[in-house]
Design a protein around this motif. Structure first.
Motif, PDB file in Angstrom:
ATOM      1  N   ARG A 169       1.108  -1.254   0.051  1.00 45.48           N
ATOM      2  CA  ARG A 169      -0.030  -0.073  -0.085  1.00 45.48           C
ATOM      3  C   ARG A 169       0.919   1.345   0.013  1.00 45.48           C
ATOM      4  NH1 ARG A 169      -4.498   2.058  -1.912  1.00 45.48           N
ATOM      5  NH2 ARG A 169      -5.188   4.195  -1.176  1.00 45.48           N
ATOM      6  N   TYR A 170       2.099   1.032   0.721  1.00 51.83           N
ATOM      7  CA  TYR A 170       2.767   2.413   0.799  1.00 51.83           C
ATOM      8  C   TYR A 170       3.586   2.490  -0.530  1.00 51.83           C
ATOM      9  CZ  TYR A 170       6.799   5.285   2.455  1.00 51.83           C
ATOM     10  OH  TYR A 170       7.564   6.415   2.337  1.00 51.83           O
ATOM     11  N   LEU A 171       3.788   1.627  -1.035  1.00 48.25           N
ATOM     12  CA  LEU A 171       4.553   1.730  -2.708  1.00 48.25           C
ATOM     13  C   LEU A 171       3.431   2.285  -3.451  1.00 48.25           C
ATOM     14  CD1 LEU A 171       6.482  -1.484  -3.091  1.00 48.25           C
ATOM     15  CD2 LEU A 171       7.347   0.745  -2.739  1.00 48.25           C
ATOM     16  N   LEU A 172       2.123   2.101  -3.399  1.00 45.56           N
ATOM     17  CA  LEU A 172       1.191   2.519  -4.210  1.00 45.56           C
ATOM     18  C   LEU A 172       0.852   4.015  -4.425  1.00 45.56           C
ATOM     19  CD1 LEU A 172      -1.883  -0.047  -4.002  1.00 45.56           C
ATOM     20  CD2 LEU A 172      -0.343   0.266  -5.811  1.00 45.56           C
ATOM     21  N   ASN A 173       1.152   4.736  -3.079  1.00 42.51           N
ATOM     22  CA  ASN A 173       0.696   6.097  -2.911  1.00 42.51           C
ATOM     23  C   ASN A 173       1.733   6.845  -2.155  1.00 42.51           C
ATOM     24  OD1 ASN A 173       0.117   5.406  -0.165  1.00 42.51           O
ATOM     25  ND2 ASN A 173      -1.911   5.808  -0.396  1.00 42.51           N
ATOM     26  N   GLY A 174       2.799   6.205  -1.462  1.00 43.69           N
ATOM     27  CA  GLY A 174       3.686   6.797  -0.732  1.00 43.69           C
ATOM     28  C   GLY A 174       3.243   7.518   0.679  1.00 43.69           C
ATOM     29  N   HIS A 175       2.043   7.255   1.012  1.00 44.62           N
ATOM     30  CA  HIS A 175       1.412   7.746   2.150  1.00 44.62           C
ATOM     31  C   HIS A 175       1.831   7.026   3.463  1.00 44.62           C
ATOM     32  CE1 HIS A 175      -0.300  11.131  -0.130  1.00 44.62           C
ATOM     33  NE2 HIS A 175      -0.809  10.292  -0.966  1.00 44.62           N
ATOM     34  N   LYS A 176       2.596   7.370   4.398  1.00 46.19           N
ATOM     35  CA  LYS A 176       2.640   6.660   5.421  1.00 46.19           C
ATOM     36  C   LYS A 176       1.678   6.733   6.331  1.00 46.19           C
ATOM     37  CE  LYS A 176       6.279   6.260   9.225  1.00 46.19           C
ATOM     38  NZ  LYS A 176       5.319   6.110  10.313  1.00 46.19           N
ATOM     39  N   LYS A 177       0.841   7.809   6.451  1.00 46.11           N
ATOM     40  CA  LYS A 177      -0.171   8.208   7.240  1.00 46.11           C
ATOM     41  C   LYS A 177      -1.269   7.115   6.969  1.00 46.11           C
ATOM     42  CE  LYS A 177      -3.616  11.302   8.844  1.00 46.11           C
ATOM     43  NZ  LYS A 177      -4.452  12.528   8.386  1.00 46.11           N
ATOM     44  N   GLU A 178      -1.295   6.733   5.690  1.00 46.78           N
ATOM     45  CA  GLU A 178      -2.535   5.833   5.574  1.00 46.78           C
ATOM     46  C   GLU A 178      -2.145   4.414   5.820  1.00 46.78           C
ATOM     47  OE1 GLU A 178      -3.867   5.438   1.359  1.00 46.78           O
ATOM     48  OE2 GLU A 178      -4.360   7.352   1.139  1.00 46.78           O
ATOM     49  N   VAL A 179      -0.863   4.201   5.942  1.00 39.66           N
ATOM     50  CA  VAL A 179      -0.325   2.809   6.327  1.00 39.66           C
ATOM     51  C   VAL A 179      -0.502   2.742   7.882  1.00 39.66           C
ATOM     52  CG1 VAL A 179       1.471   1.383   6.392  1.00 39.66           C
ATOM     53  CG2 VAL A 179       1.298   2.538   4.315  1.00 39.66           C
ATOM     54  N   ASP A 180      -0.173   3.872   8.472  1.00 41.78           N
ATOM     55  CA  ASP A 180      -0.523   3.945   9.775  1.00 41.78           C
ATOM     56  C   ASP A 180      -1.680   3.650  10.313  1.00 41.78           C
ATOM     57  OD1 ASP A 180       2.482   4.314  10.307  1.00 41.78           O
ATOM     58  OD2 ASP A 180       2.171   6.422  10.438  1.00 41.78           O
ATOM     59  N   GLU A 181      -2.669   4.367   9.704  1.00 40.60           N
ATOM     60  CA  GLU A 181      -4.098   4.317  10.044  1.00 40.60           C
ATOM     61  C   GLU A 181      -4.377   2.659   9.945  1.00 40.60           C
ATOM     62  OE1 GLU A 181      -5.495   8.690   8.647  1.00 40.60           O
ATOM     63  OE2 GLU A 181      -5.933   6.856   7.387  1.00 40.60           O
ATOM     64  N   MET A 182      -3.956   2.021   8.952  1.00 37.41           N
ATOM     65  CA  MET A 182      -4.336   0.664   8.616  1.00 37.41           C
ATOM     66  C   MET A 182      -3.859  -0.106   9.414  1.00 37.41           C
ATOM     67  SD  MET A 182      -4.465   0.238   4.423  1.00 37.41           S
ATOM     68  CE  MET A 182      -2.964  -0.360   4.417  1.00 37.41           C
TER      69      MET A 182
END
Length: 192
Positions: A169-182
């Motif tokens: 997921r991080y590779l798809l958009n580069g948003h660490k915040k999204e990964v942290d939320e997941m």
């Protein structure tokens, strides 16, 4: 003197490991290996074996590194659930810090079932990592801090698989915040 040779062996093995990790098995040539390790071809073969044998040694080295990371991550926490949560976060953070997918996952996608020795090693390694999560799940259930009634083996597999997916997921958009939320969502869904 043997200690220095042993240290040099491991140091050069790590150089080869990082090369395979960066480029993958098929894209790494013997010439690349010789250059990265700083050895001549015959020294590579005599000390580490052929390309596949060297690759397996590199996978073993990487797997030992990751197992140690998983075991160490939650050591200084006050509960098994905190240890589980900390380990999940640590695994994901380390993958993003490395800025490359797990070497084992990369190998699964590159080689699949193409190399029986590699496939066998990967299955064995997954069992080791799953057992670390399984132990934490069992302890958290005993503490009453884990709400899931699912079998510990299934939860351990689910957590390990989820950790591998977060970097995708991080590779798809580069948003660490999204990964942290997941990651937070996964942990909250397990909490009692």
């Amino acid at each position: 003197m043997p200690r220095n040779k042993e240290f040099e062996y491991e140091e050069r093995l790590e150089k080869a490991r990082d090369l395979f990790w960066e480029k993958g098995y098929h894209a790494t040539s013997i010439h690349d290996i010789v250059d990265r390790m700083g050895l001549n071809r015959s020294s590579v073969y005599n000390s580490y074996g052929n390309k596949q044998e060297l690759f397996l040694k590199c996978l073993e080295n990487y797997a030992a590194l990751k197992a140690a990371q998983y075991r160490h991550a939650g050591k200084n926490t006050s509960s098994a659930f905190e240890a589980l949560a900390f380990t999940i976060r640590d695994v994901v953070e380390q993958t993003m810090k490395d800025k490359k997918a797990c070497m084992i996952i990369r190998t699964i996608f590159e080689l699949g079932n193409e190399e029986p020795a590699v496939s066998s090693f990967i299955r064995k390694n997954a069992g080791v990592l799953e057992s670390i999560f399984r132990e934490l799940v069992i302890r958290a259930k005993a503490e009453g801090t884990l709400k899931r009634d699912a079998p510990p083996d299934m939860l351990a597999r689910y957590i390990l698989t989820s950790c591998g997916s977060f970097y995708t997921r991080y590779l798809l958009n580069g948003h660490k915040k999204e990964v942290d939320e997941m990651v937070d969502f996964l942990i909250d869904s397990l909490r009692a």
